[in-house]
Motif scaffolding. Structure first.
Motif, PDB file in Angstrom:
ATOM      1  N   PRO A 222      26.406  -4.426  94.323  1.00  0.00           N
ATOM      2  CA  PRO A 222      26.349  -3.394  95.403  1.00  0.00           C
ATOM      3  C   PRO A 222      27.501  -2.488  95.669  1.00  0.00           C
ATOM      4  CG  PRO A 222      27.191  -5.911  95.957  1.00  0.00           C
ATOM      5  CD  PRO A 222      26.819  -5.822  94.579  1.00  0.00           C
ATOM      6  N   GLU A 223      27.248  -1.300  96.223  1.00  0.00           N
ATOM      7  CA  GLU A 223      28.308  -0.384  96.262  1.00  0.00           C
ATOM      8  C   GLU A 223      29.531  -1.208  96.807  1.00  0.00           C
ATOM      9  OE1 GLU A 223      28.359   2.767  95.291  1.00  0.00           O
ATOM     10  OE2 GLU A 223      26.297   2.336  94.656  1.00  0.00           O
ATOM     11  N   LEU A 224      30.710  -0.666  96.479  1.00  0.00           N
ATOM     12  CA  LEU A 224      31.874  -1.126  96.837  1.00  0.00           C
ATOM     13  C   LEU A 224      31.996  -1.573  98.410  1.00  0.00           C
ATOM     14  CD1 LEU A 224      35.015  -2.283  95.524  1.00  0.00           C
ATOM     15  CD2 LEU A 224      35.523   0.253  95.843  1.00  0.00           C
TER      16      LEU A 224
ATOM     17  N   SER B 178      32.462  -2.451  84.071  1.00  0.00           N
ATOM     18  CA  SER B 178      31.175  -1.959  83.766  1.00  0.00           C
ATOM     19  C   SER B 178      30.972  -0.618  84.120  1.00  0.00           C
ATOM     20  CB  SER B 178      30.234  -3.013  84.691  1.00  0.00           C
ATOM     21  OG  SER B 178      30.240  -2.745  85.941  1.00  0.00           O
ATOM     22  N   ARG B 179      32.037  -0.039  85.054  1.00  0.00           N
ATOM     23  CA  ARG B 179      32.117   1.395  85.288  1.00  0.00           C
ATOM     24  C   ARG B 179      32.802   2.506  84.528  1.00  0.00           C
ATOM     25  NH1 ARG B 179      29.991   1.376  90.778  1.00  0.00           N
ATOM     26  NH2 ARG B 179      30.284   3.752  90.762  1.00  0.00           N
ATOM     27  N   CYS B 180      33.435   1.641  83.632  1.00  0.00           N
ATOM     28  CA  CYS B 180      34.156   2.435  82.494  1.00  0.00           C
ATOM     29  C   CYS B 180      33.149   3.144  81.691  1.00  0.00           C
ATOM     30  CB  CYS B 180      35.275   1.522  81.774  1.00  0.00           C
ATOM     31  SG  CYS B 180      36.459   1.041  82.643  1.00  0.00           S
ATOM     32  N   LYS B 181      33.478   4.144  80.822  1.00  0.00           N
ATOM     33  CA  LYS B 181      32.575   4.499  79.801  1.00  0.00           C
ATOM     34  C   LYS B 181      32.496   3.882  78.588  1.00  0.00           C
ATOM     35  CE  LYS B 181      33.063   9.661  81.947  1.00  0.00           C
ATOM     36  NZ  LYS B 181      33.998   8.981  83.070  1.00  0.00           N
TER      37      LYS B 181
ATOM     38  N   CYS C  15      41.376   2.080  91.774  1.00  0.00           N
ATOM     39  CA  CYS C  15      41.045   1.928  90.689  1.00  0.00           C
ATOM     40  C   CYS C  15      39.982   2.503  90.049  1.00  0.00           C
ATOM     41  CB  CYS C  15      41.311   0.570  90.126  1.00  0.00           C
ATOM     42  SG  CYS C  15      41.216   0.358  88.321  1.00  0.00           S
ATOM     43  N   LEU C  16      38.814   2.317  90.732  1.00  0.00           N
ATOM     44  CA  LEU C  16      37.619   2.895  90.534  1.00  0.00           C
ATOM     45  C   LEU C  16      37.516   4.435  90.630  1.00  0.00           C
ATOM     46  CD1 LEU C  16      34.325   2.355  90.173  1.00  0.00           C
ATOM     47  CD2 LEU C  16      34.054   2.387  92.414  1.00  0.00           C
ATOM     48  N   ASP C  17      38.178   5.112  91.479  1.00  0.00           N
ATOM     49  CA  ASP C  17      38.168   6.479  91.506  1.00  0.00           C
ATOM     50  C   ASP C  17      38.935   7.087  90.001  1.00  0.00           C
ATOM     51  OD1 ASP C  17      36.828   6.694  93.922  1.00  0.00           O
ATOM     52  OD2 ASP C  17      38.830   6.966  95.200  1.00  0.00           O
TER      53      ASP C  17
END
Length: 318
Positions: free
Chosen positions: A131-133, A257-260, A149-151
């Protein structure tokens, strides 16, 4: 009916649930034993609920029938004389097609291969969508730490580096000498060759060791003739992510999982982080040996670049 014995942390649980989806797609009835491995004080939490998953649980009576562990006197006596009559099958190797053949069996294993669910992998991928954060309802401090961190991850050429070590392993002999310092050195250099501006976000259960490793790695690169500007830039290229505990570990999976790109350890947790990474151009480095004492090539997926314990790139999986 089949019963899958669930075990381990979130990464293992995801492999077990992926097998469940495959068996269900074949028209089989399947339930989970989430009792035997999750009793006691130091058990790891079951965290599939983060994906909105509510799986069918086997009743204790059903588990008892399959595993032949009834405490009735006559059955205890029979076991002492004739042995246990469990309706049980334990997986052989990383991928064992026989696992998929049963209609009534208690299944034990890790089931760590995409081959179990290759033909339904889009269903698996859609199941494992975070889900979205904002929808995770985190405490304010944890939310802000994760959002920061996500940003940063989304604003750079981010590489998730999973350094899973030592004391959390149940059987260290299986894993010793695989994800060595040189393995990580070689994987980092491979990524740096491909993406000179890469920023490495490090996720580890041993942050003190990681800090020493980063210092040693930077020192070795400085000695190779880097300029002062290169050195200043390098200092900002390694970010240790330390906010999460065992019970919020799913946030590490989310961030990885959101890293490139991904550098994984021989861990189901980082395997899944790389697998659900949606970047179509992602690079994944993995250790060329997954466990000691046996082959486990079925763990690897197309596009993974395998690096050995000496830090040398061996091959890319086709």
């Amino acid at each position: 009916m089949n019963i899958i014995r669930m075990s381990g942390g979130l990464g293992n649980q995801m492999f077990h649930y992926a097998l469940y989806l495959k068996l269900r797609s074949m028209g089989k009835e399947v339930k989970f034993d989430d009792i035997n491995e999750y009793r006691g004080e130091r058990v790891r939490p079951i965290m599939l609920a983060i994906f909105g998953i509510d799986y069918p649980r086997a009743a204790w009576d059903e588990i008892t029938v399959f595993t032949d562990q009834s405490m009735e006197l006559k059955k205890r006596i029979r076991r002492q004389i004739f042995g246990r009559r469990a309706i049980c099958y334990e997986e052989q190797g990383c991928f064992d097609p026989k696992v998929l053949s049963f209609d009534s069996m208690y299944l034990k294993g890790a089931f760590q291969s995409e081959k179990y669910f290759e033909d339904i992998k889009e269903e698996v991928r859609s199941t494992y969508q975070f889900p979205e954060l904002e929808e995770m309802h985190l405490p304010q401090k944890l939310y802000l730490t994760t959002k920061t961190c996500l940003d940063r991850i989304e604003g750079c050429q981010a590489v998730a580096l999973h350094m899973y070590r030592g004391d959390s392993r149940n059987n260290e002999e299986l894993y010793d000498g695989i994800c060595t310092e040189k393995y990580y050195d070689g994987a980092v250099r491979y990524m740096q060759d491909k993406y000179p501006d890469a920023v490495f976000f490090i996720f580890s259960n041993e942050p003190k060791w990681v800090k020493g490793w980063v210092i040693a790695l930077m020192k070795s690169q400085i000695e190779e003739g880097m300029t002062r500007e290169d050195i200043r830039n390098l200092e900002h290229r390694f970010v240790l992510v330390e906010a999460n505990s065992e019970h919020t570990g799913y946030l590490d999976l989310f961030l990885m999982s959101r890293c490139k790109h991904n550098i994984i350890s021989n861990s189901s947790f980082s395997w899944w982080a790389a697998w659900i990474n949606a970047n179509p151009g992602k690079l994944i480095c993995a250790p060329s040996r997954w466990v000691n004492g046996g082959e486990c090539d079925d763990i690897y997926t197309a596009g993974m670049t395998l690096v050995n314990e000496k830090g040398r790139v061996e091959r890319t999986i086709k």
